[in-house]
Design an enzyme around this catalytic site. Structure first.
Site, PDB file in Angstrom:
ATOM      1  N   LYS A 181      21.688  62.729  16.405  1.00 31.44           N
ATOM      2  CA  LYS A 181      21.328  64.253  16.149  1.00 31.44           C
ATOM      3  C   LYS A 181      22.446  65.078  16.226  1.00 31.44           C
ATOM      4  O   LYS A 181      23.352  64.886  17.307  1.00 31.44           O
ATOM      5  CB  LYS A 181      20.286  64.559  17.389  1.00 31.44           C
ATOM      6  CG  LYS A 181      19.800  66.169  17.163  1.00 31.44           C
ATOM      7  CD  LYS A 181      18.693  66.515  18.136  1.00 31.44           C
ATOM      8  CE  LYS A 181      18.219  68.003  17.887  1.00 31.44           C
ATOM      9  NZ  LYS A 181      16.944  68.318  18.666  1.00 31.44           N
TER      10      LYS A 181
ATOM     11  N   GLU B 272      43.011  51.184  24.816  1.00 29.55           N
ATOM     12  CA  GLU B 272      44.160  51.592  25.797  1.00 29.55           C
ATOM     13  C   GLU B 272      43.831  51.104  27.119  1.00 29.55           C
ATOM     14  O   GLU B 272      44.323  51.339  28.172  1.00 29.55           O
ATOM     15  CB  GLU B 272      43.957  53.058  25.996  1.00 29.55           C
ATOM     16  CG  GLU B 272      44.872  53.847  24.769  1.00 29.55           C
ATOM     17  CD  GLU B 272      44.759  55.351  25.011  1.00 29.55           C
ATOM     18  OE1 GLU B 272      45.541  55.838  26.121  1.00 29.55           O
ATOM     19  OE2 GLU B 272      44.366  56.079  24.358  1.00 29.55           O
TER      20      GLU B 272
ATOM     21  N   THR C 218      12.676  65.246  18.205  1.00 25.80           N
ATOM     22  CA  THR C 218      14.221  64.977  17.596  1.00 25.80           C
ATOM     23  C   THR C 218      15.168  64.646  18.757  1.00 25.80           C
ATOM     24  O   THR C 218      16.098  64.226  18.476  1.00 25.80           O
ATOM     25  CB  THR C 218      14.574  66.037  16.723  1.00 25.80           C
ATOM     26  OG1 THR C 218      14.543  67.191  17.279  1.00 25.80           O
ATOM     27  CG2 THR C 218      13.612  66.105  15.519  1.00 25.80           C
ATOM     28  N   ASP C 219      14.986  65.162  19.852  1.00 26.43           N
ATOM     29  CA  ASP C 219      15.986  65.082  20.896  1.00 26.43           C
ATOM     30  C   ASP C 219      16.323  63.713  21.302  1.00 26.43           C
ATOM     31  O   ASP C 219      17.480  63.343  21.381  1.00 26.43           O
ATOM     32  CB  ASP C 219      15.322  65.768  22.296  1.00 26.43           C
ATOM     33  CG  ASP C 219      15.428  67.115  22.261  1.00 26.43           C
ATOM     34  OD1 ASP C 219      15.661  67.723  21.149  1.00 26.43           O
ATOM     35  OD2 ASP C 219      15.070  67.964  23.197  1.00 26.43           O
TER      36      ASP C 219
ATOM     37  N   THR D 200       8.299  68.594  18.486  1.00 30.93           N
ATOM     38  CA  THR D 200       8.240  69.822  18.075  1.00 30.93           C
ATOM     39  C   THR D 200       7.453  69.734  16.850  1.00 30.93           C
ATOM     40  O   THR D 200       6.620  70.681  16.344  1.00 30.93           O
ATOM     41  CB  THR D 200       9.584  70.228  17.445  1.00 30.93           C
ATOM     42  OG1 THR D 200      10.405  70.346  18.610  1.00 30.93           O
ATOM     43  CG2 THR D 200       9.585  71.553  16.807  1.00 30.93           C
TER      44      THR D 200
ATOM     45  N   TYR E 113       8.752  77.672  21.868  1.00 27.58           N
ATOM     46  CA  TYR E 113       7.404  76.982  21.573  1.00 27.58           C
ATOM     47  C   TYR E 113       7.202  75.730  22.648  1.00 27.58           C
ATOM     48  O   TYR E 113       8.057  75.677  23.271  1.00 27.58           O
ATOM     49  CB  TYR E 113       7.530  76.423  20.213  1.00 27.58           C
ATOM     50  CG  TYR E 113       8.596  75.342  19.963  1.00 27.58           C
ATOM     51  CD1 TYR E 113       9.833  75.772  19.853  1.00 27.58           C
ATOM     52  CD2 TYR E 113       8.236  74.015  20.299  1.00 27.58           C
ATOM     53  CE1 TYR E 113      10.935  75.033  19.772  1.00 27.58           C
ATOM     54  CE2 TYR E 113       9.093  73.031  20.146  1.00 27.58           C
ATOM     55  CZ  TYR E 113      10.601  73.423  19.873  1.00 27.58           C
ATOM     56  OH  TYR E 113      11.555  72.416  19.781  1.00 27.58           O
TER      57      TYR E 113
HETATM   58  N1  ASP Z   1      12.554  68.995  22.258  1.00 26.02           N
HETATM   59  C1  ASP Z   1      11.868  68.524  21.243  1.00 26.02           C
HETATM   60  C2  ASP Z   1      11.527  67.073  21.324  1.00 26.02           C
HETATM   61  O1  ASP Z   1      12.577  66.464  21.208  1.00 26.02           O
HETATM   62  C3  ASP Z   1      12.719  69.073  20.019  1.00 26.02           C
HETATM   63  C4  ASP Z   1      12.222  68.532  18.531  1.00 26.02           C
HETATM   64  O2  ASP Z   1      11.302  67.733  18.680  1.00 26.02           O
HETATM   65  O3  ASP Z   1      12.810  68.793  17.768  1.00 26.02           O
HETATM   66  O4  ASP Z   1      10.219  66.812  21.450  1.00 26.02           O
END
Ligand code: ASP
Length: 356
Positions: A192, A313, A119-120, A41, A54
Site C-alpha cells: 500500500k 554495511e 486495505t491497511d 472499507t 466512516y
Molecule cells: N482502515 C481500513 C481497513 O483497512 C482502510 C481500508 O479498508 O481501505 O479496513
C-alpha cells in the site's frame, strides 16, 4: 413405412428437445467462486457521500454481492462472513481461520476464492495466505479505499474484477493475488503506497502481474518467490504464531526498544532499518545481545524499493542478523513468525528470506 417415419421424427424431436439443452447447460456451467468477507472499507459506511469519516466493516457480504450488477453472470457465487473488522484489527487468529477455510473449500469443488478485506493490512494477509494455502486455484483479495456510501465508491467494480480473476482459468498457479483498481498483483510484491487515494496499491519492485478491465483478465508476469503448493509452511494443527515485533529505524534511534521487546517475550525481531537495513551502532549492539540469546533479528528496510543485501554495511555473521532480501518489514515479520514454528539455524532462516 409411414409409422417408421413417424417414430423416427418423434425420436429426432426428442433428441433436439432434451439432448441439445442439456449439452448447452453443461457448456454454460459457471465456475464456482466463494467470497469470504472479513470487513474493511469496502464494507464500510459513512454519514455523507462526500465526507471522509466512516466506519469499516458494516455491510454484510450478501448485501455487497447484491450491490454489484451482473456479478452472478461471472460465477456460481456464494458468500461467507469470516469477520467484519477494519483491517487495522486483523489478527493471527483470523488469518488461521481464513487459511483453514480456504484449504477446505479448495480441496473440494470450489474453483476460486475471493476475500474482501481492508486495505491497511491487505498485503500482510495476502502474504500469509501465500505461504499456507495448499492449492494452485486462484485466491484473490480485494477491498476499496472509499466506503460503500461514498460518491464514486470503487468497491463494487473491485469486487466484480476480483470475482472475474478468481473465476478465470488464466489465474491458476499464480498464488495469492490482490486485485484493486483494475490491476492484478502478487502477494509477494504488492504494498500500500497511499493513505487515501484509490490508486494506492503498487508492486514497486516487480510490477503488477496483469490487468482486469470490467472482468477481462490478462496476465503478463509470473509471481516472484515460492508460494502456495511450493511453500514448506502450513497451518495444519496450529492455533497461534510466535510473537515477532518490528522496530522502526531513524537517526539517533534508541537501542532500548530491542531489549524491551526481548524482555516482553518477543521470539523474533524485525528492524525497519534505514537504507540497506542499517541502524545506529548502539542498536546493532542491542541486536547482537538479542541474537546471542537465540532471538533472531531480521534487517529489513523502511525504504520501499531495493533488496536488503546480506553483508551490505552490516556483517550479518558477526551480529547474528539476517537480511530480509526483498521483503518489507511487515512481510518479513510474517515469514519469521512462520519460520519460528520450528527450530532453525541462522543460515536456514537466511535462506528462507532469499527463497520467499
Ligand atoms: N482502515 C481500513 C481497513 O483497512 C482502510 C481500508 O479498508 O481501505 O479496513
Amino acid at each position: 413405412m409411414k409409422t417408421q417415419l413417424f417414430f423416427k421424427s418423434i425420436l429426432m424431436a426428442l433428441l433436439i428437445a432434451v439432448i441439445i439443452p442439456i449439452s448447452f447447460a453443461q457448456s454454460e456451467k459457471l465456475p464456482k467462486v466463494i467470497i469470504l468477507a472479513t470487513g474493511g472499507t469496502i464494507a464500510g459506511t459513512g454519514e455523507s457521500a462526500t465526507g471522509s469519516g466512516y466506519t469499516s466493516g458494516k455491510v454484510t457480504i450478501d448485501a455487497m454481492i447484491d450491490a454489484v450488477p451482473n456479478i452472478r453472470k461471472l460465477a456460481d457465487l456464494s458468500g461467507e462472513q469470516i469477520s467484519n473488522v477494519g483491517s487495522q484489527d486483523m489478527s493471527v487468529k483470523i488469518w488461521i481461520d481464513l487459511a483453514n477455510r480456504i484449504n477446505e473449500l479448495l480441496a473440494g469443488d470450489v474453483d476460486g476464492i475471493v476475500i474482501t478485506h481492508g486495505t491497511d493490512t491487505q498485503e500482510e494477509t495476502a502474504f500469509f495466505l501465500n505461504l499456507v494455502v495448499k492449492s494452485d486455484k486462484p485466491v484473490v483479495l480485494t477491498g476499496s479505499m472509499r466506503p460503500s456510501t461514498a460518491l464514486s465508491a470503487e468497491g463494487p467494480l473491485n469486487l466484480y474484477n476480483a470475482v472475474a480473476v478468481a473465476a478465470s482459468p488464466k489465474a491458476k498457479d499464480h498464488g495469492v493475488m490482490v486485485v484493486m483498481n483494475d490491476k492484478i498483483f502478487s502477494a509477494h510484491s504488492v504494498t500500500k503506497m497511499n493513505t487515501t487515494n484509490v490508486e494506492t496499491f503498487e508492486a514497486p519492485m516487480h510490477g503488477q502481474l496483469g490487468d482486469v478491465n470490467f472482468g477481462a483478465v490478462e496476465f503478463y508476469h509470473y509471481p516472484h518467490g515460492l508460494f502456495t503448493n511450493q511453500s514448506e509452511f502450513s497451518v495444519d494443527g496450529i492455533e497461534g504464531l510466535p510473537r515477532v515485533d518490528i522496530v522502526y529505524g531513524c537517526a539517533d534511534m534508541s537501542p532500548d526498544l530491542i531489549d524491551i521487546m526481548v524482555n516482553a517475550g518477543a521470539k523474533g525481531i524485525v528492524i525497519a532499518g534505514v537504507g540497506d537495513g542499517n541502524m545506529t551502532t548502539a542498536t546493532l549492539e542491542a541486536a547482537k545481545r538479542a541474537t546471542s540469546k537465540g532471538i533472531p533479528v531480521v534487517r529489513a528496510s523502511r525504504v520501499p524499493t531495493g533488496a536488503v543485501l546480506i553483508h551490505g554495511e552490516v556483517n550479518d555473521e558477526e551480529y547474528g542478523t539476517i537480511a530480509s532480501d526483498e521483503l518489507n518489514p511487515q512481510k518479513a515479520r510474517i515469514l519469521l513468525m512462520m519460520a519460528l514454528l520450528k527450530e532453525r539455524s541462522r543460515e536456514n532462516l537466511q535462506q528462507l528470506f532469499v527463497n520467499y
